[in-house]
Design a protein around this motif. Structure first.
Motif, PDB file in Angstrom:
ATOM      1  N   GLU A 190      16.550  45.277 -36.394  1.00 41.81           N
ATOM      2  CA  GLU A 190      17.572  43.926 -36.296  1.00 41.81           C
ATOM      3  C   GLU A 190      18.527  44.481 -36.692  1.00 41.81           C
ATOM      4  O   GLU A 190      19.272  45.005 -37.945  1.00 41.81           O
ATOM      5  N   GLU A 241      24.060  38.254 -37.230  1.00 41.05           N
ATOM      6  CA  GLU A 241      23.254  38.859 -37.315  1.00 41.05           C
ATOM      7  C   GLU A 241      21.808  39.404 -35.809  1.00 41.05           C
ATOM      8  O   GLU A 241      22.410  37.984 -35.180  1.00 41.05           O
ATOM      9  N   THR A 270      10.433  40.422 -41.153  1.00 36.16           N
ATOM     10  CA  THR A 270      10.362  38.611 -41.256  1.00 36.16           C
ATOM     11  C   THR A 270       9.022  38.071 -40.842  1.00 36.16           C
ATOM     12  O   THR A 270       8.574  37.218 -40.264  1.00 36.16           O
ATOM     13  N   ARG A 282      22.850  33.961 -36.590  1.00 34.81           N
ATOM     14  CA  ARG A 282      21.629  34.636 -35.867  1.00 34.81           C
ATOM     15  C   ARG A 282      21.480  34.476 -34.422  1.00 34.81           C
ATOM     16  O   ARG A 282      21.419  33.603 -34.164  1.00 34.81           O
ATOM     17  N   SER A 327      15.217  30.329 -38.775  1.00 36.79           N
ATOM     18  CA  SER A 327      14.128  30.306 -39.978  1.00 36.79           C
ATOM     19  C   SER A 327      14.128  32.149 -40.260  1.00 36.79           C
ATOM     20  O   SER A 327      13.684  32.632 -40.373  1.00 36.79           O
ATOM     21  N   LYS A 328      15.160  33.021 -39.880  1.00 30.56           N
ATOM     22  CA  LYS A 328      15.506  34.638 -39.412  1.00 30.56           C
ATOM     23  C   LYS A 328      13.844  35.073 -38.985  1.00 30.56           C
ATOM     24  O   LYS A 328      13.795  35.894 -39.671  1.00 30.56           O
ATOM     25  N   ARG A 329      13.586  34.593 -38.026  1.00 31.17           N
ATOM     26  CA  ARG A 329      12.104  35.642 -37.273  1.00 31.17           C
ATOM     27  C   ARG A 329      12.344  36.646 -37.013  1.00 31.17           C
ATOM     28  O   ARG A 329      14.285  36.574 -35.719  1.00 31.17           O
ATOM     29  N   LYS A 387      15.888  30.939 -34.377  1.00 27.82           N
ATOM     30  CA  LYS A 387      17.094  31.822 -35.238  1.00 27.82           C
ATOM     31  C   LYS A 387      17.255  31.321 -36.374  1.00 27.82           C
ATOM     32  O   LYS A 387      18.186  31.695 -37.710  1.00 27.82           O
ATOM     33  N   CYS A 429      18.712  40.138 -32.706  1.00 27.83           N
ATOM     34  CA  CYS A 429      17.290  40.494 -33.409  1.00 27.83           C
ATOM     35  C   CYS A 429      17.171  41.243 -31.982  1.00 27.83           C
ATOM     36  O   CYS A 429      17.419  40.389 -31.424  1.00 27.83           O
TER      37      CYS A 429
END
Length: 254
Positions: free
Chosen positions: A49, A41, A74, A3, A143-145, A141, A43
């Motif tokens: 995203e 990914e 998220t 990400r 924790s996929k924030r 990155k 964002c």
């Protein structure tokens, strides 16, 4: 899937492409060894995203074609800011990393009466914040924030109190508070659905002084107990944030 974060201006909606620049370019090519055709990914840190396919890798930028786009899902429904009395050594780094994973929106390092850490000059202060911000970036990155928390320049306790009225609610963990817990405080708020931003106040090693507590209360900061045990400064923020996210946020499901 790896990400990365960009700003909206790096997304060309008309051409359906995304340009990644800066340190992430080297990370993609030299560290992760991603190649043309790989998916990543991306964002924009605000609302959207993407899934992007690598089209080109150069020394200056990585160009992606947009394969999929959707709204960010998220981020928690409440905004929580941590006013952290600056602790010694690497404790601040741990606090930043873990609260970022849990959904914090801002971290304000606060210089209190019992703060031991000192900054030699403004450059030293900025350098420290730059390091802390990188820790928040990496944790976001991992924790996929959907957004990267902002690490503010350290400020005095007085200035932090003056600025905290932007929050709908401010709570301060105080070991001498015996009656009001966080759950009871939330239950006592009649218009709890109107609370969208909350400030958490945590003292450094040794806690806040009596004068600091009085000053906080005069600024409508609510003191709360965290139970019969005394938590370390690097633990207290996690505890309060976890409780808030469970009661008002997105931990624990619907």
């Amino acid at each position: 899937m790896n990400r990365f974060f960009v700003v909206p201006s790096q997304v060309n909606q008309q051409a359906r492409t995304i340009s990644i620049v800066g340190d992430d370019v080297k990370h993609i090519g030299k560290v992760l060894r991603l190649v043309v055709g790989d998916l990543v990914e991306v964002c924009d840190g605000q609302a959207l995203e993407y899934i992007g396919r690598i089209d080109e890798i150069s020394k200056e930028q990585v160009t992606l074609s947009i394969e999929k786009q959707e709204n960010i899902f998220t981020e928690p429904p409440i905004q929580v800011r941590l006013y952290q009395g600056i602790p010694k050594a690497t404790k601040m780094e741990l606090i930043i990393q873990k609260t970022t994973e849990m959904g914090i929106s801002d971290i304000i390092p606060v210089m209190t009466d019992r703060t031991i850490v000192q900054f030699n000059n403004e450059k030293d202060r900025e350098k420290k914040v730059e390091r802390w911000q990188k820790i928040a970036d990496e944790a976001s990155k991992q924790s996929k924030r959907g957004k990267i928390p902002r690490i503010h320049i350290p400020m005095t306790y007085t200035k932090a109190l003056e600025a905290c009225n932007e929050n709908d609610l401010n709570v301060l963990a105080y070991e001498k508070e015996k009656t009001m817990g966080l759950k009871a405080l939330i239950a006592s708020l009649v218009e709890i659905t109107e609370v969208k931003s909350i400030g958490i106040w945590i003292g450094p090693e040794g806690g806040f002084t009596g004068k600091e507590i009085e000053k906080a209360l005069s600024h409508d900061v609510r003191s709360i107990t965290l139970g019969p045990r005394i938590l370390r400064t690097e633990t207290a923020g996690f505890a309060v944030l976890s409780m808030l996210m469970y009661e008002l946020g997105d931990l624990g499901g619907a």
